[in-house]
Scaffold this motif. Sequence first.
Motif, PDB file in Angstrom:
ATOM      1  N   ASP A  52       0.776  -0.972   0.064  1.00 49.36           N
ATOM      2  CA  ASP A  52      -0.047   0.201   0.123  1.00 49.36           C
ATOM      3  C   ASP A  52       0.692   1.273   0.211  1.00 49.36           C
ATOM      4  OD1 ASP A  52      -1.904   2.016   0.262  1.00 49.36           O
ATOM      5  OD2 ASP A  52      -2.377   1.336   2.198  1.00 49.36           O
ATOM      6  N   PRO A  53       1.649   1.479  -1.054  1.00 45.14           N
ATOM      7  CA  PRO A  53       2.645   2.742  -1.132  1.00 45.14           C
ATOM      8  C   PRO A  53       1.876   4.016  -0.990  1.00 45.14           C
ATOM      9  CG  PRO A  53       2.286   1.734  -3.420  1.00 45.14           C
ATOM     10  CD  PRO A  53       1.667   0.737  -2.432  1.00 45.14           C
ATOM     11  N   VAL A  54       0.578   4.068  -1.450  1.00 41.54           N
ATOM     12  CA  VAL A  54      -0.208   5.447  -1.067  1.00 41.54           C
ATOM     13  C   VAL A  54      -0.595   5.692   0.170  1.00 41.54           C
ATOM     14  CG1 VAL A  54      -2.177   6.637  -1.589  1.00 41.54           C
ATOM     15  CG2 VAL A  54      -1.218   5.363  -3.674  1.00 41.54           C
ATOM     16  N   GLY A  55      -0.974   4.570   0.893  1.00 44.28           N
ATOM     17  CA  GLY A  55      -1.349   4.722   2.358  1.00 44.28           C
ATOM     18  C   GLY A  55      -0.061   4.792   3.288  1.00 44.28           C
ATOM     19  N   ALA A  56       0.950   4.227   3.026  1.00 38.81           N
ATOM     20  CA  ALA A  56       2.418   4.129   3.635  1.00 38.81           C
ATOM     21  C   ALA A  56       3.038   5.664   3.276  1.00 38.81           C
ATOM     22  CB  ALA A  56       3.301   3.331   3.404  1.00 38.81           C
ATOM     23  N   CYS A  57       2.735   6.176   2.243  1.00 36.42           N
ATOM     24  CA  CYS A  57       3.548   7.419   1.891  1.00 36.42           C
ATOM     25  C   CYS A  57       2.715   8.721   2.849  1.00 36.42           C
ATOM     26  CB  CYS A  57       3.826   7.836   0.628  1.00 36.42           C
ATOM     27  SG  CYS A  57       4.972   6.624  -0.139  1.00 36.42           S
ATOM     28  N   GLY A  58       1.322   8.444   2.731  1.00 35.35           N
ATOM     29  CA  GLY A  58       0.543   9.428   3.178  1.00 35.35           C
ATOM     30  C   GLY A  58       0.863   9.469   4.665  1.00 35.35           C
ATOM     31  N   ALA A  59       0.997   8.266   5.475  1.00 38.03           N
ATOM     32  CA  ALA A  59       1.345   8.322   6.687  1.00 38.03           C
ATOM     33  C   ALA A  59       2.714   9.107   7.076  1.00 38.03           C
ATOM     34  CB  ALA A  59       1.188   7.031   7.306  1.00 38.03           C
ATOM     35  N   LEU A  60       3.586   8.710   6.310  1.00 41.36           N
ATOM     36  CA  LEU A  60       5.103   9.126   6.299  1.00 41.36           C
ATOM     37  C   LEU A  60       5.301  10.628   6.164  1.00 41.36           C
ATOM     38  CD1 LEU A  60       7.059   6.198   4.972  1.00 41.36           C
ATOM     39  CD2 LEU A  60       7.188   7.224   7.239  1.00 41.36           C
ATOM     40  N   VAL A  61       4.530  11.252   5.086  1.00 45.67           N
ATOM     41  CA  VAL A  61       4.264  12.783   4.730  1.00 45.67           C
ATOM     42  C   VAL A  61       3.800  13.311   6.310  1.00 45.67           C
ATOM     43  CG1 VAL A  61       3.047  14.434   3.497  1.00 45.67           C
ATOM     44  CG2 VAL A  61       4.155  12.546   2.260  1.00 45.67           C
ATOM     45  N   SER A  62       2.449  12.797   6.712  1.00 45.17           N
ATOM     46  CA  SER A  62       2.206  13.417   7.857  1.00 45.17           C
ATOM     47  C   SER A  62       3.193  13.436   9.108  1.00 45.17           C
ATOM     48  CB  SER A  62       0.825  12.963   8.438  1.00 45.17           C
ATOM     49  OG  SER A  62      -0.337  12.762   7.409  1.00 45.17           O
ATOM     50  N   ALA A  63       4.065  12.399   9.030  1.00 49.35           N
ATOM     51  CA  ALA A  63       5.201  12.331  10.105  1.00 49.35           C
ATOM     52  C   ALA A  63       6.467  13.003   9.797  1.00 49.35           C
ATOM     53  CB  ALA A  63       5.356  10.792  10.451  1.00 49.35           C
ATOM     54  N   LYS A  64       6.387  13.733   8.647  1.00 46.32           N
ATOM     55  CA  LYS A  64       7.628  14.386   8.137  1.00 46.32           C
ATOM     56  C   LYS A  64       8.580  13.364   7.941  1.00 46.32           C
ATOM     57  CE  LYS A  64       6.447  18.894   9.925  1.00 46.32           C
ATOM     58  NZ  LYS A  64       5.024  18.717  10.250  1.00 46.32           N
ATOM     59  N   GLY A  65       8.402  12.070   7.640  1.00 43.26           N
ATOM     60  CA  GLY A  65       9.243  11.285   7.363  1.00 43.26           C
ATOM     61  C   GLY A  65      10.013  10.458   8.205  1.00 43.26           C
ATOM     62  N   ASP A  66       9.486  10.692   9.581  1.00 44.22           N
ATOM     63  CA  ASP A  66       9.990  10.146  10.684  1.00 44.22           C
ATOM     64  C   ASP A  66       9.045   8.979  11.322  1.00 44.22           C
ATOM     65  OD1 ASP A  66      11.010   9.456  13.189  1.00 44.22           O
ATOM     66  OD2 ASP A  66      10.547  11.261  14.121  1.00 44.22           O
ATOM     67  N   PRO A  67       9.645   7.697  10.853  1.00 43.34           N
ATOM     68  CA  PRO A  67       8.626   6.510  11.329  1.00 43.34           C
ATOM     69  C   PRO A  67       8.501   6.580  12.989  1.00 43.34           C
ATOM     70  CG  PRO A  67      10.234   5.835   9.778  1.00 43.34           C
ATOM     71  CD  PRO A  67      10.511   7.274  10.109  1.00 43.34           C
TER      72      PRO A  67
END
Length: 126
Positions: A52-67
């Motif tokens: 799910d690259p769209v969902g995973a990237c959306g979450a990472l964008v919200s976290a500013k790339g910090d898992p």
Amino acid sequence: MPIVPGPVRPIGVRPPSRARAFVLTFARGESPTPVTRHVLLTCDPPKGTHLDPVGACGALVSAKGDPGSLAPLSGVVCTMRYDPVTVTATGTWDGRFVRFVKTYGSGCSLYAATGAVFSFGERSPR
């Protein structure tokens, strides 16, 4: 000597050096090895071998790339059974190197904490 402007880039488009890409791994137990599954995730545009690259990237964008700053999912209830899993994220986000390693008490607690980002680790994340 006349000034020649550089290439025009549309607003919001980052230069190529600002890549957003991770290798994500999933391992059973309290160690990041041996790796059970791994995927490539790129977020500009979302693609790779992630389910799910769209969902995973959306979450990472919200976290500013910090898992480590991912917003936990609401409404996910997990049992207290301890069956640890360890995940890693290694890559770059907007020119910054990122290395994240964390052990969670179970696949469910991993899913509750990270949502789509590490959902490739098990067939059923709950």
